[in-house]
Design a protein around this motif. Structure first.
Motif, PDB file in Angstrom:
ATOM      1  N   PRO A 202      15.967  80.307 120.035  1.00 40.78           N
ATOM      2  CA  PRO A 202      15.956  78.905 120.540  1.00 40.78           C
ATOM      3  C   PRO A 202      15.756  78.798 122.134  1.00 40.78           C
ATOM      4  CG  PRO A 202      17.598  78.885 118.820  1.00 40.78           C
ATOM      5  CD  PRO A 202      17.051  80.534 119.223  1.00 40.78           C
ATOM      6  N   THR A 203      16.128  79.771 122.821  1.00 45.72           N
ATOM      7  CA  THR A 203      16.156  79.543 124.258  1.00 45.72           C
ATOM      8  C   THR A 203      14.779  80.214 124.796  1.00 45.72           C
ATOM      9  OG1 THR A 203      16.975  82.053 124.915  1.00 45.72           O
ATOM     10  CG2 THR A 203      18.643  80.202 124.697  1.00 45.72           C
ATOM     11  N   ASP A 204      14.202  80.629 123.773  1.00 46.95           N
ATOM     12  CA  ASP A 204      12.581  81.282 124.047  1.00 46.95           C
ATOM     13  C   ASP A 204      11.632  80.930 122.737  1.00 46.95           C
ATOM     14  OD1 ASP A 204      10.368  82.224 125.240  1.00 46.95           O
ATOM     15  OD2 ASP A 204      10.857  84.454 124.809  1.00 46.95           O
ATOM     16  N   PRO A 205      11.568  79.567 122.494  1.00 45.01           N
ATOM     17  CA  PRO A 205      10.744  79.233 121.391  1.00 45.01           C
ATOM     18  C   PRO A 205       9.336  79.802 121.532  1.00 45.01           C
ATOM     19  CG  PRO A 205      11.002  77.387 122.748  1.00 45.01           C
ATOM     20  CD  PRO A 205      11.993  78.520 123.377  1.00 45.01           C
ATOM     21  N   PRO A 206       9.073  80.309 120.020  1.00 46.76           N
ATOM     22  CA  PRO A 206       7.768  80.625 119.723  1.00 46.76           C
ATOM     23  C   PRO A 206       6.693  79.558 119.537  1.00 46.76           C
ATOM     24  CG  PRO A 206       9.163  81.444 118.038  1.00 46.76           C
ATOM     25  CD  PRO A 206      10.079  80.648 119.055  1.00 46.76           C
ATOM     26  N   ALA A 207       6.802  78.577 120.088  1.00 45.49           N
ATOM     27  CA  ALA A 207       5.876  77.224 119.643  1.00 45.49           C
ATOM     28  C   ALA A 207       6.050  76.449 120.670  1.00 45.49           C
ATOM     29  CB  ALA A 207       6.441  76.788 118.402  1.00 45.49           C
ATOM     30  N   SER A 208       4.733  75.678 120.910  1.00 46.29           N
ATOM     31  CA  SER A 208       4.772  74.938 122.168  1.00 46.29           C
ATOM     32  C   SER A 208       3.803  73.679 121.549  1.00 46.29           C
ATOM     33  CB  SER A 208       4.012  75.575 123.114  1.00 46.29           C
ATOM     34  OG  SER A 208       2.775  76.215 122.782  1.00 46.29           O
ATOM     35  N   GLY A 209       3.598  72.654 122.751  1.00 45.42           N
ATOM     36  CA  GLY A 209       2.631  71.609 122.562  1.00 45.42           C
ATOM     37  C   GLY A 209       3.115  70.578 121.726  1.00 45.42           C
ATOM     38  N   PHE A 210       4.401  70.303 121.880  1.00 44.61           N
ATOM     39  CA  PHE A 210       5.360  69.301 121.150  1.00 44.61           C
ATOM     40  C   PHE A 210       5.472  67.917 122.166  1.00 44.61           C
ATOM     41  CE2 PHE A 210       6.422  73.217 119.061  1.00 44.61           C
ATOM     42  CZ  PHE A 210       6.535  72.667 117.697  1.00 44.61           C
ATOM     43  N   GLY A 211       5.415  66.775 121.394  1.00 49.92           N
ATOM     44  CA  GLY A 211       5.668  65.557 122.221  1.00 49.92           C
ATOM     45  C   GLY A 211       7.171  65.052 122.358  1.00 49.92           C
ATOM     46  N   LEU A 212       7.696  65.781 121.582  1.00 52.66           N
ATOM     47  CA  LEU A 212       9.361  65.460 121.533  1.00 52.66           C
ATOM     48  C   LEU A 212      10.118  67.052 121.313  1.00 52.66           C
ATOM     49  CD1 LEU A 212      11.862  63.964 122.070  1.00 52.66           C
ATOM     50  CD2 LEU A 212      11.562  63.118 119.721  1.00 52.66           C
ATOM     51  N   VAL A 213      11.041  67.359 122.187  1.00 54.96           N
ATOM     52  CA  VAL A 213      11.850  68.607 121.833  1.00 54.96           C
ATOM     53  C   VAL A 213      13.308  68.008 121.809  1.00 54.96           C
ATOM     54  CG1 VAL A 213      12.934  70.469 122.421  1.00 54.96           C
ATOM     55  CG2 VAL A 213      10.502  70.179 122.758  1.00 54.96           C
ATOM     56  N   PHE A 214      13.956  68.189 120.630  1.00 52.64           N
ATOM     57  CA  PHE A 214      15.449  67.846 120.434  1.00 52.64           C
ATOM     58  C   PHE A 214      16.346  68.949 120.257  1.00 52.64           C
ATOM     59  CE2 PHE A 214      18.949  67.010 117.434  1.00 52.64           C
ATOM     60  CZ  PHE A 214      19.322  65.715 118.012  1.00 52.64           C
ATOM     61  N   ALA A 215      17.363  68.960 120.797  1.00 44.54           N
ATOM     62  CA  ALA A 215      18.449  69.992 120.620  1.00 44.54           C
ATOM     63  C   ALA A 215      19.621  69.234 120.524  1.00 44.54           C
ATOM     64  CB  ALA A 215      18.576  70.702 122.052  1.00 44.54           C
ATOM     65  N   GLY A 216      20.321  69.137 119.399  1.00 48.91           N
ATOM     66  CA  GLY A 216      21.782  68.789 118.944  1.00 48.91           C
ATOM     67  C   GLY A 216      22.546  69.948 119.270  1.00 48.91           C
ATOM     68  N   ASP A 217      23.882  69.518 119.618  1.00 53.94           N
ATOM     69  CA  ASP A 217      24.770  70.530 120.143  1.00 53.94           C
ATOM     70  C   ASP A 217      24.415  71.366 120.998  1.00 53.94           C
ATOM     71  OD1 ASP A 217      27.047  69.627 118.668  1.00 53.94           O
ATOM     72  OD2 ASP A 217      26.598  70.846 117.045  1.00 53.94           O
ATOM     73  N   ALA A 237       8.005  74.025 125.926  1.00 50.61           N
ATOM     74  CA  ALA A 237       7.539  74.028 124.602  1.00 50.61           C
ATOM     75  C   ALA A 237       6.990  72.510 124.596  1.00 50.61           C
ATOM     76  CB  ALA A 237       8.608  74.032 123.531  1.00 50.61           C
ATOM     77  N   LEU A 238       7.170  71.548 125.490  1.00 46.80           N
ATOM     78  CA  LEU A 238       6.598  70.496 125.449  1.00 46.80           C
ATOM     79  C   LEU A 238       5.025  70.437 126.095  1.00 46.80           C
ATOM     80  CD1 LEU A 238       9.333  68.342 127.462  1.00 46.80           C
ATOM     81  CD2 LEU A 238       8.679  68.199 124.867  1.00 46.80           C
ATOM     82  N   GLU A 239       4.456  69.382 125.516  1.00 44.38           N
ATOM     83  CA  GLU A 239       3.118  69.404 125.939  1.00 44.38           C
ATOM     84  C   GLU A 239       3.387  68.207 127.366  1.00 44.38           C
ATOM     85  OE1 GLU A 239       1.189  66.923 123.016  1.00 44.38           O
ATOM     86  OE2 GLU A 239       2.169  65.000 123.260  1.00 44.38           O
ATOM     87  N   PRO A 240       2.200  68.294 128.222  1.00 44.43           N
ATOM     88  CA  PRO A 240       2.404  67.214 129.345  1.00 44.43           C
ATOM     89  C   PRO A 240       2.654  66.021 129.039  1.00 44.43           C
ATOM     90  CG  PRO A 240       0.529  68.917 129.609  1.00 44.43           C
ATOM     91  CD  PRO A 240       0.896  69.090 128.191  1.00 44.43           C
ATOM     92  N   GLY A 241       3.638  65.326 129.562  1.00 45.42           N
ATOM     93  CA  GLY A 241       4.037  63.792 129.300  1.00 45.42           C
ATOM     94  C   GLY A 241       5.063  63.885 128.173  1.00 45.42           C
ATOM     95  N   GLY A 242       5.484  64.988 127.571  1.00 45.20           N
ATOM     96  CA  GLY A 242       6.460  65.011 126.393  1.00 45.20           C
ATOM     97  C   GLY A 242       7.787  65.008 126.892  1.00 45.20           C
ATOM     98  N   SER A 243       8.889  64.753 126.278  1.00 51.15           N
ATOM     99  CA  SER A 243      10.120  64.597 126.452  1.00 51.15           C
ATOM    100  C   SER A 243      11.250  65.470 125.627  1.00 51.15           C
ATOM    101  CB  SER A 243      10.644  63.073 126.374  1.00 51.15           C
ATOM    102  OG  SER A 243       9.907  62.165 127.113  1.00 51.15           O
ATOM    103  N   ALA A 244      12.167  65.925 126.499  1.00 51.29           N
ATOM    104  CA  ALA A 244      13.208  66.600 125.756  1.00 51.29           C
ATOM    105  C   ALA A 244      14.460  65.991 125.671  1.00 51.29           C
ATOM    106  CB  ALA A 244      13.338  68.022 126.269  1.00 51.29           C
TER     107      ALA A 244
END
Length: 312
Positions: A202-217, A237-244
């Protein structure tokens, strides 16, 4: 903290259940022993201790008397059903933590992570899956408000997938990234729910281009380096303009009970720390996010730390 729901049992109840599990009473009752005498013989414990424990377990609803013997009830299924995390519930993990708390003085002396109880992973996932629905909805709502138009969501370190399923219920395409052992356990449940699963760090996610990244706990159980890396990985992992949205209890903003809970877990497991708002803000800013906002999650004792990736 609410995303790591603690058992509602009293300390005395947890102590009794923990002793029953560690002494072999639970195993005896769930395999072949149906009387206090048989429990004493099977578990190799004092007959008086067996009688008192069996009677208390019956009063607590974990076993019931049928004729001349005791049988387990549905309340005890969490001690048996480990394949589907939804069947485990909170109690087995509460007992696992109780075991670590009993070793806390030694762990504090050594400063090293202790050996975790058997079935730690599945029990932890069972407790995570049993997070109160109101907490799940509040956390997901807090995240969605930051990126209402995001259709692709990445759940970093999503554990049981209880939050991922809520995002799916709200019409989002969801990818969950967690370590390989966790993904193996939750794959049958989450695949049916339409969640894409990726085994990875999770600290180096093998995926990208997301509009929202969520991390609980988000920061629970993570050393500063790992927490900082999680934030940086979310940014990438976010696309430009995306939020975490990083959801957790922040030292100085949460209640005394939440602070104590985080402290004892950090000490008992030998990992993690208490992180305050300024520390987390520094991680968000150093990761390259365009600003940082911290909001309380309504109805919980949690905070949502939100960062937005700048538009290129």
């Amino acid at each position: 903290m609410p995303t790591r729901d603690r058992s509602q049992s009293s300390v005395e109840s947890l102590a009794l259940l923990w002793a029953a599990r560690e002494s072999g009473v639970i195993d005896a009752l769930t395999t072949s022993a149906g009387t206090a005498e048989a429990v004493a013989e099977t578990a190799g414990i004092d007959s008086r201790a067996a009688r008192i424990t069996v009677e208390a377990l019956a009063a607590m609803g974990f076993i019931k008397r049928v004729g001349d013997e005791y049988e387990i009830t549905n309340r005890a299924l969490g001690f048996l059903a480990k394949r589907d995390v939804r069947s485990i519930g909170r109690l087995p993990h509460a007992l696992d933590r109780f075991s670590l708390y009993a070793d806390l003085p030694e762990t504090m002396v050594t400063g090293e992570s202790p050996a975790f109880p058997d079935d730690w992973l599945r029990n932890r996932l069972g407790a995570h899956d049993a997070t109160d629905e109101s907490v799940v909805r509040a956390c997901v709502t807090a995240a969605v408000r930051e990126a209402p138009d995001a259709t692709r969501v990445l759940d970093l370190g999503g554990a049981s997938g209880v939050f991922a399923r809520e995002f799916r219920a709200r019409g989002r395409d969801v990818t969950l990234v967690d370590d390989a052992d966790t993904v193996e356990v939750v794959r049958p449940l989450l695949s049916r729910a339409g969640v894409d699963l990726v085994a990875g760090d999770p600290t180096d996610p093998p995926a990208s281009g997301f509009g929202l990244v969520f991390a609980g706990d988000a920061f629970a159980g993570r050393e500063p380096e790992g927490a900082r890396a999680l934030v940086a990985g979310a940014h990438d992992a976010l696309e430009p303009g995306g939020s975490a949205a990083f959801v957790d209890s922040l030292h100085g903003r949460c209640s005394t009970d939440a602070t104590a809970g985080r402290a004892v877990d950090a000490l008992a497991t030998g990992r993690g720390d208490l992180y305050d708002e300024s520390t987390v803000r520094s991680w968000v800013e150093s990761a390259g996010f365009d600003g940082c906002t911290v909001r309380d999650v309504p109805g919980t004792d949690l905070q949502a730390v939100v960062g937005e990736r700048a538009v290129d």
